[in-house]
Design a protein around this motif. Sequence first.
Motif, mmCIF file in Angstrom:
data_model
loop_
_atom_site.group_PDB
_atom_site.id
_atom_site.type_symbol
_atom_site.label_atom_id
_atom_site.label_comp_id
_atom_site.label_asym_id
_atom_site.label_seq_id
_atom_site.Cartn_x
_atom_site.Cartn_y
_atom_site.Cartn_z
ATOM 1 N N VAL A 88 37.336 47.074 58.380
ATOM 2 C CA VAL A 88 37.509 48.184 57.435
ATOM 3 C C VAL A 88 38.796 48.940 57.741
ATOM 4 C CG1 VAL A 88 36.572 50.404 56.689
ATOM 5 C CG2 VAL A 88 35.052 48.425 56.939
ATOM 6 N N ALA A 89 39.039 49.222 59.011
ATOM 7 C CA ALA A 89 40.260 49.931 59.390
ATOM 8 C C ALA A 89 41.503 49.114 59.049
ATOM 9 C CB ALA A 89 40.230 50.250 60.884
ATOM 10 N N THR A 90 41.422 47.802 59.251
ATOM 11 C CA THR A 90 42.558 46.932 58.922
ATOM 12 C C THR A 90 42.823 46.937 57.418
ATOM 13 O OG1 THR A 90 42.024 45.500 60.802
ATOM 14 C CG2 THR A 90 43.472 44.587 59.113
ATOM 15 N N PHE A 91 41.753 46.862 56.632
ATOM 16 C CA PHE A 91 41.911 46.870 55.172
ATOM 17 C C PHE A 91 42.523 48.186 54.690
ATOM 18 C CE2 PHE A 91 40.220 48.107 51.013
ATOM 19 C CZ PHE A 91 40.775 47.105 50.238
ATOM 20 N N VAL A 92 42.051 49.302 55.229
ATOM 21 C CA VAL A 92 42.590 50.607 54.828
ATOM 22 C C VAL A 92 44.071 50.699 55.174
ATOM 23 C CG1 VAL A 92 42.490 53.092 55.252
ATOM 24 C CG2 VAL A 92 40.369 51.788 54.965
ATOM 25 N N ALA A 93 44.427 50.256 56.371
ATOM 26 C CA ALA A 93 45.836 50.299 56.776
ATOM 27 C C ALA A 93 46.674 49.386 55.892
ATOM 28 C CB ALA A 93 45.967 49.892 58.244
ATOM 29 N N ALA A 94 46.147 48.197 55.577
ATOM 30 C CA ALA A 94 46.884 47.278 54.711
ATOM 31 C C ALA A 94 47.017 47.838 53.302
ATOM 32 C CB ALA A 94 46.179 45.918 54.682
ATOM 33 N N TRP A 95 45.974 48.473 52.817
ATOM 34 C CA TRP A 95 46.017 49.057 51.468
ATOM 35 C C TRP A 95 47.099 50.123 51.365
ATOM 36 C CZ3 TRP A 95 43.524 47.511 47.148
ATOM 37 C CH2 TRP A 95 43.612 48.348 46.029
ATOM 38 N N ARG A 96 47.280 50.907 52.405
ATOM 39 C CA ARG A 96 48.264 51.994 52.379
ATOM 40 C C ARG A 96 49.697 51.471 52.338
ATOM 41 N NH1 ARG A 96 47.470 56.451 56.748
ATOM 42 N NH2 ARG A 96 49.075 57.378 55.399
ATOM 43 N N THR A 97 49.910 50.218 52.727
ATOM 44 C CA THR A 97 51.262 49.668 52.647
ATOM 45 C C THR A 97 51.636 49.295 51.222
ATOM 46 O OG1 THR A 97 50.590 47.356 52.945
ATOM 47 C CG2 THR A 97 50.985 48.654 54.949
ATOM 48 N N ALA A 98 50.643 49.200 50.322
ATOM 49 C CA ALA A 98 50.876 48.747 48.942
ATOM 50 C C ALA A 98 51.429 47.333 48.896
ATOM 51 C CB ALA A 98 51.799 49.707 48.185
ATOM 52 N N ARG A 99 51.251 46.586 49.965
ATOM 53 C CA ARG A 99 51.695 45.191 50.017
ATOM 54 C C ARG A 99 50.550 44.294 49.603
ATOM 55 N NH1 ARG A 99 55.002 44.083 54.609
ATOM 56 N NH2 ARG A 99 54.180 41.964 54.476
ATOM 57 N N ARG A 100 50.725 43.524 48.531
ATOM 58 C CA ARG A 100 49.653 42.655 48.048
ATOM 59 C C ARG A 100 49.298 41.583 49.061
ATOM 60 N NH1 ARG A 100 51.087 41.470 41.647
ATOM 61 N NH2 ARG A 100 50.861 43.632 40.921
ATOM 62 N N ASP A 101 50.305 41.034 49.747
ATOM 63 C CA ASP A 101 50.017 39.966 50.701
ATOM 64 C C ASP A 101 49.132 40.462 51.840
ATOM 65 O OD1 ASP A 101 52.061 41.596 51.624
ATOM 66 O OD2 ASP A 101 53.136 39.969 52.636
ATOM 67 N N LEU A 102 49.443 41.660 52.359
ATOM 68 C CA LEU A 102 48.636 42.199 53.448
ATOM 69 C C LEU A 102 47.238 42.573 52.964
ATOM 70 C CD1 LEU A 102 51.192 44.423 55.398
ATOM 71 C CD2 LEU A 102 50.466 42.077 55.879
ATOM 72 N N ARG A 103 47.151 43.081 51.744
ATOM 73 C CA ARG A 103 45.835 43.408 51.195
ATOM 74 C C ARG A 103 44.973 42.164 51.063
ATOM 75 N NH1 ARG A 103 47.388 47.625 46.251
ATOM 76 N NH2 ARG A 103 47.891 49.436 47.568
ATOM 77 N N ARG A 104 45.558 41.099 50.524
ATOM 78 C CA ARG A 104 44.794 39.859 50.347
ATOM 79 C C ARG A 104 44.338 39.308 51.690
ATOM 80 N NH1 ARG A 104 48.742 38.672 46.188
ATOM 81 N NH2 ARG A 104 49.966 37.532 47.750
ATOM 82 N N LEU A 105 45.246 39.286 52.653
ATOM 83 C CA LEU A 105 44.886 38.754 53.962
ATOM 84 C C LEU A 105 43.793 39.588 54.622
ATOM 85 C CD1 LEU A 105 48.429 37.833 55.329
ATOM 86 C CD2 LEU A 105 46.559 36.233 54.885
ATOM 87 N N SER A 106 43.875 40.914 54.483
ATOM 88 C CA SER A 106 42.864 41.783 55.095
ATOM 89 C C SER A 106 41.500 41.563 54.451
ATOM 90 C CB SER A 106 43.281 43.253 54.989
ATOM 91 O OG SER A 106 43.279 43.693 53.647
ATOM 92 N N VAL A 107 41.478 41.291 53.146
ATOM 93 C CA VAL A 107 40.211 41.016 52.461
ATOM 94 C C VAL A 107 39.612 39.710 52.961
ATOM 95 C CG1 VAL A 107 39.174 40.409 50.239
ATOM 96 C CG2 VAL A 107 40.741 42.350 50.390
#
Length: 310
Positions: A88-107
């Motif tokens: 959850v913490a990783t997803f929140v941090a990735a979401w705040r970057t607004a980077r789609r690649d990081l969001r997808r990977l975190s999911v």
Amino acid sequence: MGVGFEARSARTSTTVTAVRVFGWATLVANVMLVVTGGAVRLTGSGLGCPTWPRCTDESFRPHGALDLHEAIEFGNRMLTFVLVAVAVATFVAAWRTARRDLRRLSVVLALGIPAQAVIGGITVLTDLNPWVVSFHLLCSMAIIGLAVVFIRRIDRPDPVWVGGGLAGLAWATFAAAWAVLYLGTVVTGSGPHAGDVKAPRNGLDPVQVSQLHADSVFLFIGLTIGLLFALVAVGAAYEARKAVAVLLAVSVGQGAIGFVQYFTDLPEILVGFHMLGAALISAAVTWVLLTVVQQDPSGTPPSELRVERL
């Protein structure tokens, strides 16, 4: 304007730090899951909680005084909540970057947790079927590799995949590593340390599958050495050469542990370190592959991360 720019820079720096910290936390937590899962098997605690998702037919947790096997198996199950918190913490941090690649990977990393929980439940419900146990471990290895992809992508948002002889050799090394990991689980399924005295074995000859596993290790280490020499010969970047050198060191150490444990009748402590080594190989070989077959076309220094405003 100056104050606003400084504030945005501070938020960007905080976001970078957070996503990096939680990315590494994801990697470490999943490596520890392999180690604790090994402890469950090596102590014969695989059926300490004999059903799933409950620990017993009446409760999600053991009742009364815990015996050793119940405590170890139940403790391993509780590690899932740590993984969920990290995810959850990783997803929140990735979401705040607004980077789609990081969001997808975190999911994807987060979805690996319930998937592994279900597979773990199936291993219990099938009385630790060795083929299901093998798949359970290999899924953890895949998640570890994906965590490495996440960490590396933080600093390289737009990698370009390249081809050529070096890339082909890197892919061959990666494939050989996964052959080693898979055959290692087959060897485990044919020998002792089944996780419970009543757990079935896969019925294969331990000597024959151990020899096949050893042959795959020699191939893997040979390819790793060849890749290192090739990178040195062409004057490749220091990062790539260092990554392969680290992989070679881990592989040689892992091979040494494997041979010692084989000729000393598989003592539990060495088998535990061997499982840790397998997790480290999954991480290291993934890093090697990415350093060789990916390039950053923008020339952006690795220390800089592009973070968009939400």
